[in-house]
Design a protein around this motif. Sequence first.
Motif, PDB file in Angstrom:
ATOM      1  N   ASP A 141       0.761  -1.133  -0.240  1.00 56.97           N
ATOM      2  CA  ASP A 141       0.118  -0.109  -0.048  1.00 56.97           C
ATOM      3  C   ASP A 141       1.017   1.190  -0.087  1.00 56.97           C
ATOM      4  O   ASP A 141       0.865   2.130   1.078  1.00 56.97           O
ATOM      5  CB  ASP A 141      -0.975  -0.059   1.259  1.00 56.97           C
ATOM      6  CG  ASP A 141      -1.820   1.086   1.080  1.00 56.97           C
ATOM      7  OD1 ASP A 141      -2.204   1.661   0.236  1.00 56.97           O
ATOM      8  OD2 ASP A 141      -2.417   1.485   2.575  1.00 56.97           O
ATOM      9  N   PRO A 142       1.719   1.467  -1.014  1.00 56.92           N
ATOM     10  CA  PRO A 142       2.617   2.470  -0.820  1.00 56.92           C
ATOM     11  C   PRO A 142       2.196   3.692  -1.464  1.00 56.92           C
ATOM     12  O   PRO A 142       2.925   4.704  -1.490  1.00 56.92           O
ATOM     13  CB  PRO A 142       3.739   1.976  -2.076  1.00 56.92           C
ATOM     14  CG  PRO A 142       3.059   1.239  -3.152  1.00 56.92           C
ATOM     15  CD  PRO A 142       1.741   0.581  -2.417  1.00 56.92           C
ATOM     16  N   SER A 173       4.864   6.544  -2.474  1.00 57.86           N
ATOM     17  CA  SER A 173       4.901   7.636  -1.704  1.00 57.86           C
ATOM     18  C   SER A 173       5.478   7.441  -0.268  1.00 57.86           C
ATOM     19  O   SER A 173       6.197   8.273   0.619  1.00 57.86           O
ATOM     20  CB  SER A 173       3.353   8.249  -1.207  1.00 57.86           C
ATOM     21  OG  SER A 173       2.928   8.513  -2.591  1.00 57.86           O
ATOM     22  N   ASP A 174       5.469   5.967   0.114  1.00 58.92           N
ATOM     23  CA  ASP A 174       6.389   5.446   1.220  1.00 58.92           C
ATOM     24  C   ASP A 174       6.947   3.950   0.885  1.00 58.92           C
ATOM     25  O   ASP A 174       6.474   3.397  -0.100  1.00 58.92           O
ATOM     26  CB  ASP A 174       5.581   5.437   2.504  1.00 58.92           C
ATOM     27  CG  ASP A 174       4.550   4.294   2.396  1.00 58.92           C
ATOM     28  OD1 ASP A 174       4.781   3.150   2.484  1.00 58.92           O
ATOM     29  OD2 ASP A 174       3.454   4.675   2.170  1.00 58.92           O
ATOM     30  N   HIS A 175       8.028   3.782   1.789  1.00 57.72           N
ATOM     31  CA  HIS A 175       8.776   2.386   1.368  1.00 57.72           C
ATOM     32  C   HIS A 175       8.400   1.472   2.588  1.00 57.72           C
ATOM     33  O   HIS A 175       9.070   0.487   2.603  1.00 57.72           O
ATOM     34  CB  HIS A 175      10.150   2.740   1.433  1.00 57.72           C
ATOM     35  CG  HIS A 175      10.454   3.107  -0.094  1.00 57.72           C
ATOM     36  ND1 HIS A 175      11.770   2.783  -0.639  1.00 57.72           N
ATOM     37  CD2 HIS A 175       9.946   3.765  -1.162  1.00 57.72           C
ATOM     38  CE1 HIS A 175      12.021   3.328  -1.937  1.00 57.72           C
ATOM     39  NE2 HIS A 175      10.814   4.077  -1.992  1.00 57.72           N
ATOM     40  N   THR A 215       9.175   6.656   6.694  1.00 55.98           N
ATOM     41  CA  THR A 215       9.399   5.904   5.753  1.00 55.98           C
ATOM     42  C   THR A 215       9.192   6.405   4.143  1.00 55.98           C
ATOM     43  O   THR A 215       9.515   5.814   3.083  1.00 55.98           O
ATOM     44  CB  THR A 215       8.645   4.545   5.670  1.00 55.98           C
ATOM     45  OG1 THR A 215       7.217   4.604   5.544  1.00 55.98           O
ATOM     46  CG2 THR A 215       8.885   3.832   6.983  1.00 55.98           C
ATOM     47  N   ILE A 216       8.879   7.746   4.248  1.00 52.51           N
ATOM     48  CA  ILE A 216       8.870   8.497   3.102  1.00 52.51           C
ATOM     49  C   ILE A 216      10.272   8.679   2.364  1.00 52.51           C
ATOM     50  O   ILE A 216      11.068   9.209   3.022  1.00 52.51           O
ATOM     51  CB  ILE A 216       8.291   9.886   3.223  1.00 52.51           C
ATOM     52  CG1 ILE A 216       6.827   9.713   3.636  1.00 52.51           C
ATOM     53  CG2 ILE A 216       8.502  10.776   2.088  1.00 52.51           C
ATOM     54  CD1 ILE A 216       6.101  10.818   4.236  1.00 52.51           C
ATOM     55  N   PRO A 217      10.311   8.485   1.073  1.00 52.96           N
ATOM     56  CA  PRO A 217      11.761   8.465   0.400  1.00 52.96           C
ATOM     57  C   PRO A 217      12.065  10.113  -0.205  1.00 52.96           C
ATOM     58  O   PRO A 217      12.010  10.250  -1.205  1.00 52.96           O
ATOM     59  CB  PRO A 217      11.613   7.734  -0.825  1.00 52.96           C
ATOM     60  CG  PRO A 217      10.119   7.638  -1.161  1.00 52.96           C
ATOM     61  CD  PRO A 217       9.647   7.710   0.134  1.00 52.96           C
ATOM     62  N   LEU A 218      11.995  10.930   1.100  1.00 51.57           N
ATOM     63  CA  LEU A 218      11.985  12.307   0.557  1.00 51.57           C
ATOM     64  C   LEU A 218      13.040  12.823  -0.188  1.00 51.57           C
ATOM     65  O   LEU A 218      13.230  13.765  -0.952  1.00 51.57           O
ATOM     66  CB  LEU A 218      12.255  12.964   1.922  1.00 51.57           C
ATOM     67  CG  LEU A 218      12.035  14.588   1.944  1.00 51.57           C
ATOM     68  CD1 LEU A 218      10.611  14.761   1.326  1.00 51.57           C
ATOM     69  CD2 LEU A 218      12.232  15.042   3.467  1.00 51.57           C
TER      70      LEU A 218
END
Length: 365
Positions: A141-142, A173-175, A215-218
Amino acid sequence: MSRRAIWAVRGGSIASLLKVFFLSAGTLHAAVNVGYYDMGLGSGNSNQVPPITAAGQTAVPLSDLQAADLSGIKVLVVQNPSNGAYGAEYLSRLAAIQTAVANGLILVIHDRYVSNSDGTGGAKTILPGGSGFVVRRDFSDPNNIDVRDSSTPVTNGVGGVITNTSLDNGSFSDHGYADASTLPTGARLILSRTDPNQIVTFLYPFGNGAVLYSTIPLDGFLSGLGPNPPRAAFTDTYAVNVVDYAARLAQGVPDLGVTLTDGVATAVPGTSVTYTLTVRNFGIGAASGSLVMDDFPPELTGVTWTCVASGGASCTASGSGDLTDVVNIPVGGVLTYTATGVISPAATGVLEKDRKSTRLNSSHI
């Protein structure tokens, strides 16, 4: 709906008409030094600077993370651009970083590695006090990030407002996520996936400091990767708000949170209802002389309330009518207000659950 009908409630809370305000004595002062560091480079990355300066803070590039490098740094912003590991230098400086956090540093980490898919290794090995956390790299659910706690500047700060859709569909949006049940008491569970127990961004106190992990790949969004929207929401709103929040904490501004519950879905006009308002100071500064205000709707009559303080907090023991209370809440302190009133026999219609009615005004956090 007739006046004798059951009064329906949307969102499961009769208290949803109540407007709760907190005026904290703490204010944000001069800019603080925000150190920035990229695990892949082993030094600061220029793409980390814009959110720091947009938040009104002073960006300080770091090429190492030993005690001497962290001296004078109030906030440390770290990004991990690797999908499979943490930087060797960063790993060799974990002890120095943990000591700095214990002494008051605010550590911010955005991590695209997160952990092995079975939850082993990864974030829990680098987070101060995080050995018991379950943090999983997961892509089931990324692309849906929801606001779980709307009371911090992360979702309503100097960079703007983050909603349940602002950060969606970022092509990852997140990992992954942290399991909410494994995070420490007092943690702020700020953003989640569709499942509210799968936490994307959270903050917890550690010693005299605090850690914000996500966990957001900013790093990718700051580098111009990913679709826009939502890229600008990540870079110009979310990232700026995170720095602002960390800077406030670094200056000892109180971090107040509120929950409002009544435990029922419907109520009958002419009957009484009781709700509980809990105010907690998550840290890292004391809220001294703060003002709690609760304006009751006209549909709720004959209201009386009591307050029980714990953790060194203080409040007025009881009162009636609208709530206006000057309180003191040290870090870890809790105030529990219990209010009872009678729903007017003439009341009709539906109460809307408005999350904003129970949120904290971020300008006062």
